[in-house]
Design an enzyme around this catalytic site. Structure first.
Site, short mmCIF file in Angstrom:
data_model
loop_
_atom_site.label_atom_id
_atom_site.label_comp_id
_atom_site.label_asym_id
_atom_site.label_seq_id
_atom_site.Cartn_x
_atom_site.Cartn_y
_atom_site.Cartn_z
CG ASP A 160 -70.05 47.32 28.30
OD1 ASP A 160 -68.92 47.13 28.75
OD2 ASP A 160 -70.90 46.41 28.18
CG HIS A 188 -70.00 42.70 28.53
ND1 HIS A 188 -69.72 43.98 28.89
CD2 HIS A 188 -69.40 41.92 29.46
CE1 HIS A 188 -68.98 43.98 29.99
NE2 HIS A 188 -68.77 42.74 30.36
N1 LIG Z 1 -71.79 41.94 31.94
C1 LIG Z 1 -71.00 42.71 32.66
O1 LIG Z 1 -70.94 43.92 32.44
C2 LIG Z 1 -70.15 42.15 33.78
C3 LIG Z 1 -69.44 43.02 34.60
C4 LIG Z 1 -68.68 42.51 35.65
C5 LIG Z 1 -68.61 41.14 35.87
N2 LIG Z 1 -69.30 40.32 35.03
C6 LIG Z 1 -69.29 38.86 35.23
O2 LIG Z 1 -70.18 38.52 36.30
C7 LIG Z 1 -69.83 37.25 36.83
C8 LIG Z 1 -69.82 37.28 38.36
O3 LIG Z 1 -68.80 38.13 38.80
P1 LIG Z 1 -68.39 38.16 40.37
O4 LIG Z 1 -67.31 39.17 40.47
O5 LIG Z 1 -69.60 38.29 41.24
O6 LIG Z 1 -67.78 36.70 40.52
P2 LIG Z 1 -67.52 35.87 41.87
O7 LIG Z 1 -66.59 34.79 41.48
O8 LIG Z 1 -67.21 36.77 43.00
O9 LIG Z 1 -68.96 35.24 42.16
C9 LIG Z 1 -69.57 34.30 41.33
C10 LIG Z 1 -70.49 33.47 42.19
O10 LIG Z 1 -71.22 32.62 41.32
C11 LIG Z 1 -71.38 31.40 41.97
N3 LIG Z 1 -71.74 30.36 41.01
C12 LIG Z 1 -70.92 29.68 40.16
N4 LIG Z 1 -71.64 28.78 39.47
C13 LIG Z 1 -72.92 28.91 39.85
C14 LIG Z 1 -74.12 28.23 39.51
N5 LIG Z 1 -74.13 27.24 38.62
N6 LIG Z 1 -75.26 28.63 40.10
C15 LIG Z 1 -75.26 29.61 41.01
N7 LIG Z 1 -74.16 30.27 41.40
C16 LIG Z 1 -73.00 29.92 40.82
C17 LIG Z 1 -70.05 31.16 42.68
O11 LIG Z 1 -70.17 30.22 43.75
C18 LIG Z 1 -69.75 32.56 43.18
O12 LIG Z 1 -70.26 32.79 44.48
C19 LIG Z 1 -68.48 36.92 36.17
O13 LIG Z 1 -68.73 36.05 35.08
C20 LIG Z 1 -67.98 38.26 35.67
O14 LIG Z 1 -67.09 38.10 34.58
C21 LIG Z 1 -70.08 40.79 34.01
O1 LIG Z 2 -65.27 40.10 34.38
C1 LIG Z 2 -64.74 40.61 33.36
O2 LIG Z 2 -64.09 39.97 32.52
C2 LIG Z 2 -64.87 42.10 33.13
C3 LIG Z 2 -66.29 42.55 33.23
O3 LIG Z 2 -67.11 41.96 32.27
C4 LIG Z 2 -66.37 44.06 33.12
O4 LIG Z 2 -66.75 44.58 32.05
O5 LIG Z 2 -66.02 44.75 34.10
#
Ligand SMILES: NC(=O)c1ccc[n+]([C@@H]2O[C@H](COP(=O)([O-])OP(=O)(O)OC[C@H]3O[C@@H](n4cnc5c(N)ncnc54)[C@H](O)[C@@H]3O)[C@@H](O)[C@H]2O)c1
Ligand SMILES: O=C(O)C[C@H](O)C(=O)O
Length: 329
Positions: A160, A188
């Site tokens: 962000d 977030h």
């Molecule tokens: N904070 C931020 O700014 C931000 C930004 C983008 C995404 N995110 C979040 O990050 C997370 C991951 O995003 P992504 O695009 O890589 O998702 P994704 O679905 O591609 O990958 C998630 C992975 O986590 C694994 N997983 C699920 N439960 C698990 C556990 N208990 N232990 C270990 N691994 C586990 C799944 O098998 C999968 O491979 C999501 O929650 C998304 O919303 C946060």
């Molecule tokens: O995975 C989401 O919900 C959005 C993500 O947290 C982001 O800020 O890109």
């Protein structure tokens, strides 16, 4: 002198953020060009094979700093000896899922992970939670790691922060490198508050330079706060490379420090600063030095900012109350 490798645990290693993250950790962008690392990849059993594929690709890069890769399907082994833990894997929201269902599903992930960190991580463990809802997932993990200092659990709002810098640079024509002291407050989520009242553009106050409160209220804040949803809409999947980049930035800054005359934004345990209830994991302006963060003190908070900070903090308190009711903390 040969340095002992730093153990870096990454959960969700086979996911899309994991794929964008691991190669940069292994090439030295997380901790620096002289710091060897060992990767500990934690996945659910069904995704271990995919993590093995990524590990094969990591091998094929022949990174000089990468001293080992281990893959685990249980948190106890995954966090054993971890110095840095990036908690990326989380349960995504699916159609028809209520917020309580999402918090409950993630509690099932972050409670055992907090316990495993408590039981087996290295004494200097630093934790960054990326998986959403990041602040509350960090709170759950932290509450289940009573022997780890609470300040070692952080949640990611650096994406962000970076988004806000980029939007401000585009509005003013400034170089991103000229922008300092920007702050993301709160959660977030779409309630977050990107604050430019203390930000500087080449040393000049950013809000005065922009001098356009309508742009601030109607364009800048919603664009930054809803950027995650806009990326999902455009890409059909949530941000991955930019999220991985922000995770690298967050840990690099935490370990190596903020630049003089600047700060960053991190979700950290509140000590009551700026009337954010103590114990909530909320985003604040922080400086980092010698591997420790500190909330920037003494900033004047105007009425415009106060209402927006309070709204986001209220949401954090509601999430905390919801996970408390679910017995997750
Ligand atoms: N904070 C931020 O700014 C931000 C930004 C983008 C995404 N995110 C979040 O990050 C997370 C991951 O995003 P992504 O695009 O890589 O998702 P994704 O679905 O591609 O990958 C998630 C992975 O986590 C694994 N997983 C699920 N439960 C698990 C556990 N208990 N232990 C270990 N691994 C586990 C799944 O098998 C999968 O491979 C999501 O929650 C998304 O919303 C946060
Ligand atoms: O995975 C989401 O919900 C959005 C993500 O947290 C982001 O800020 O890109």
């Amino acid at each position: 002198m040969t340095r002992t490798p730093v153990n870096v645990t990454v959960t969700g290693a086979a996911g899309q953020i994991g794929y964008a993250l691991l190669f940069r950790i292994a090439s030295g962008h997380l901790l620096g060009p002289d710091v060897p690392v060992k990767l500990r990849l934690l996945e659910i059993p069904q995704a271990v094979k995919a993590a093995e594929g990524t590990a094969m690709e990591l091998d094929d890069c022949a990174f000089p700093l990468l001293k080992g890769i281990d893959i685990f399907d249980n948190p106890a082994d995954g966090f054993a000896g971890a110095n840095i833990a990036l908690l990326v894997g989380a349960r995504p929201r699916t159609a028809g899922m209520e917020r309580g269902d999402l918090l409950s599903a993630n509690g099932g992930i972050f409670k055992p992970q907090g316990e495993a960190i408590n039981a087996g991580a290295a004494d200097d463990i630093k934790v960054l939670v990326v998986g959403n809802p990041a602040n509350t997932n960090a709170l759950i993990a932290q509450q289940h790691a009573p022997d780890v200092p609470a300040e070692r659990f952080t949640a990611m709002t650096r994406l962000d922060h970076n988004r806000a810098i980029s939007q401000l640079a585009q509005k003013t024509g400034a170089a991103v490198g000229d922008i300092a002291k920007l702050t993301i407050w709160g959660n977030h989520s779409a309630t977050q508050y990107p604050d430019i009242f203390h930000a500087e553009i080449a040393g000049k106050n950013a809000a005065e330079t922009v001098n356009d409160e309508a742009w601030l209220a109607d364009t800048f804040i919603p664009t930054v706060a809803k950027r995650g949803a806009a990326i999902i809409e455009a890409r059909g999947a949530s941000s991955a490379a930019s999220a991985a980049n922000a995770a690298i930035d967050h840990v690099h800054t935490w370990v190596n420090g903020t630049a003089a005359g600047d700060w960053t934004s991190m979700g950290v345990v509140s000590d009551g600063s700026y009337d954010v209830p103590a114990g909530l994991i909320s985003s604040f302006p922080v400086t980092c030095k010698d591997g420790k963060w500190e909330i920037v003190q003494g900033l004047a908070v105007n009425e415009f900012s106060r209402g927006r900070i309070d709204a986001s903090v209220r949401e954090l308190a509601e999430e905390r109350d919801a996970v408390r009711e679910l017995g997750l903390i």
